[in-house]
Scaffold this motif. Structure first.
Motif, PDB file in Angstrom:
ATOM      1  N   ALA A   1      46.966 -20.201 -11.610  1.00 13.25           N
ATOM      2  CA  ALA A   1      48.531 -20.696 -11.815  1.00 13.25           C
ATOM      3  C   ALA A   1      49.425 -19.381 -12.482  1.00 13.25           C
ATOM      4  CB  ALA A   1      48.696 -21.810 -12.648  1.00 13.25           C
TER       5      ALA A   1
ATOM      6  N   TYR B   1      52.456 -22.396 -21.845  1.00 10.47           N
ATOM      7  CA  TYR B   1      51.717 -22.992 -21.014  1.00 10.47           C
ATOM      8  C   TYR B   1      50.640 -23.225 -21.558  1.00 10.47           C
ATOM      9  CZ  TYR B   1      48.957 -23.332 -16.724  1.00 10.47           C
ATOM     10  OH  TYR B   1      48.231 -23.880 -15.655  1.00 10.47           O
TER      11      TYR B   1
ATOM     12  N   LEU C   1      55.100 -26.241 -21.008  1.00 10.48           N
ATOM     13  CA  LEU C   1      54.661 -26.595 -19.551  1.00 10.48           C
ATOM     14  C   LEU C   1      53.089 -26.911 -19.739  1.00 10.48           C
ATOM     15  CD1 LEU C   1      54.667 -27.097 -16.765  1.00 10.48           C
ATOM     16  CD2 LEU C   1      54.468 -24.420 -16.479  1.00 10.48           C
TER      17      LEU C   1
ATOM     18  N   GLU D   1      49.460 -28.514 -18.279  1.00 10.13           N
ATOM     19  CA  GLU D   1      48.559 -29.235 -17.135  1.00 10.13           C
ATOM     20  C   GLU D   1      48.526 -30.600 -17.336  1.00 10.13           C
ATOM     21  OE1 GLU D   1      47.878 -28.307 -14.220  1.00 10.13           O
ATOM     22  OE2 GLU D   1      48.608 -26.496 -14.682  1.00 10.13           O
TER      23      GLU D   1
ATOM     24  N   ASN E   1      52.570 -30.565 -15.318  1.00  5.26           N
ATOM     25  CA  ASN E   1      52.422 -29.826 -14.019  1.00  5.26           C
ATOM     26  C   ASN E   1      52.110 -30.860 -12.796  1.00  5.26           C
ATOM     27  OD1 ASN E   1      52.202 -28.193 -11.585  1.00  5.26           O
ATOM     28  ND2 ASN E   1      50.159 -27.206 -12.669  1.00  5.26           N
TER      29      ASN E   1
ATOM     30  N   MET F   1      53.137 -30.689  -9.658  1.00  8.69           N
ATOM     31  CA  MET F   1      53.798 -29.925  -8.678  1.00  8.69           C
ATOM     32  C   MET F   1      54.202 -30.628  -7.213  1.00  8.69           C
ATOM     33  SD  MET F   1      50.761 -29.571  -8.481  1.00  8.69           S
ATOM     34  CE  MET F   1      49.505 -29.685  -7.114  1.00  8.69           C
TER      35      MET F   1
ATOM     36  N   LEU G   1      53.811 -24.254  -7.492  1.00  9.28           N
ATOM     37  CA  LEU G   1      53.988 -23.770  -8.828  1.00  9.28           C
ATOM     38  C   LEU G   1      54.798 -22.871  -9.068  1.00  9.28           C
ATOM     39  CD1 LEU G   1      50.015 -23.069  -9.091  1.00  9.28           C
ATOM     40  CD2 LEU G   1      51.269 -25.064 -10.239  1.00  9.28           C
TER      41      LEU G   1
END
Length: 378
Positions: free
Chosen positions: A19, A70, A93, A95, A122, A124, A328
């Motif tokens: 990522a 992240y 952000l 996961e 995430n 996506m 992503l």
């Protein structure tokens, strides 16, 4: 927000590295620091991006040159680290999943809103062109109404040894929570909120770990969607299929990030044209042409005018990992656009991660209620 945004990362597993290689390509992003518990992997990531050695989470969160954090840790750490980051005034952000408990997710959403900070999971899948194409099929109805759908995920467990956190439900949240949230969110984007009607799980003999889960969700008044996730395959046999059944045909998507689309349908001339507009440059094969009285058909107590039976194939030249990278990058660019202009309408907000987790936990609780106790040992 016109200057570059400083990115700090917590976690450095294999996916975190993948990522990151996408996020640093987004204009206006500069990787500043990394915090991770798995030191060998963290050192490799630091070398890859030319940043100093990993630091402690607390030190990362105090840095003024970091505005966005992240989080790419195992799921049980998402809540505490996201909470710390939000309290430190950072955008987050994280996961999937947003958290493993709904009360934790609710706290994070409330905190992000109170702090005026970004909080996005995430998920996506909503940035995939196929997402928009299916949404057009549902709204414009060239194939009539959507009646039913299923997603079958025969996933590999070859890279998940017995001591991996994935098998520990306290750390992963279980398959519905750790993995299923992607697809609950996908269908919510197409059909709106859903309600879990039935759910079950299957445990692996001897080890008794959860390896298969299944559930049925009703969307709106009539659309039933069946989800199956099983982690039991060799990597070379890993495969996924999502099929949507409409009144006039069915649409099959392949891969867990859909790359390829196959359509079979009995349609008239105008419907064929709409399908070609939704799937430009698709290969269209005519299986049969109907004339005269043959054009007249019926289903669901309704007359149908059918000019031809067709098969369409779209996206056969696309590859999963390059597409994954595109999604992503699109996700992060979308969020940065919002930070620069609060009037920008994002595809993903803090609510999406919360709603997907809520449905996953509904399925998990229902599966719990149907789980047979382990056999007594002798």
């Amino acid at each position: 927000m016109q200057q570059a945004i400083g990115l700090g990362v917590i976690g450095a597993g294999g996916f975190g590295l993948f990522a990151l290689q996408q996020f640093v390509q987004v204009e206006g992003v500069e990787l500043k620091a990394l915090a991770a518990t798995h030191r060998p992997q963290a050192l490799a990531v630091a070398r890859r991006f030319g940043i100093p050695e990993p630091i402690e989470v607390e030190a990362l969160l105090t840095r003024q040159d970091i505005q966005l954090v992240y989080i790419a840790t195992p799921p049980f750490l998402h809540y505490p680290y996201a909470r710390q980051a939000l309290l430190a005034g950072k955008h987050v952000l994280v996961e999937k999943p947003l958290a493993t408990k709904i009360e934790h997710a609710q706290e994070l959403v409330q905190l992000a809103r109170q702090q005026g900070r970004l909080l996005v999971t995430n998920l996506m899948q909503r940035y995939n062109p196929v997402f928009d194409q299916v949404l057009r099929l549902i709204r414009e109805k060239p194939l009539g109404d959507l009646l039913h759908a299923y997603f079958e995920n025969y996933a590999a467990d070859e890279g998940l040894p017995p001591d991996h956190w994935f098998w520990n439900r306290e750390k992963s949240g279980g398959i519905f929570v750790e993995h299923g949230v992607h697809f609950f969110d996908l269908f919510a984007g197409w059909l709106g909120p859903g309600k879990v009607l039935a759910a079950a799980r299957s445990l692996r003999p001897n080890s008794r770990v959860e390896e298969q889960v299944t559930c049925t969700v009703r969307y709106g008044e009539n659309v039933l969607v069946h989800f199956y996730h099983g982690f039991h395959q060799m990597a070379r046999m890993d495969r996924q299929e999502l099929r949507l059944v409409f009144e006039l045909g069915d649409v099959t998507l392949y891969e867990w990030i859909p790359t390829r689309v196959r359509i079979r349908a009995a349609v008239d001339e105008a419907q064929t044209r709409t399908l070609c507009e939704i799937f430009p440059r698709a290969v269209l094969d005519v299986v049969a042409i109907y004339t005269g009285k043959e054009r007249q058909a019926q289903s669901r107590f309704r007359p149908r005018d059918v000019y031809q039976m067709i098969e369409m194939h779209w996206g056969w030249d696309k590859r999963k990992f390059p597409l994954y990278g595109e999604l992503l990058r699109a996700l992060l660019a979308d969020q940065l656009a919002y930070l620069r202009d609060p009037n920008h309408v994002r595809r993903l907000t803090e609510q999406n991660g919360y709603d997907a987790l809520q449905l996953a936990l509904q399925a998990d609780r229902l599966a719990d209620s149907h789980q047979e106790p382990a056999p007594a040992s002798h």
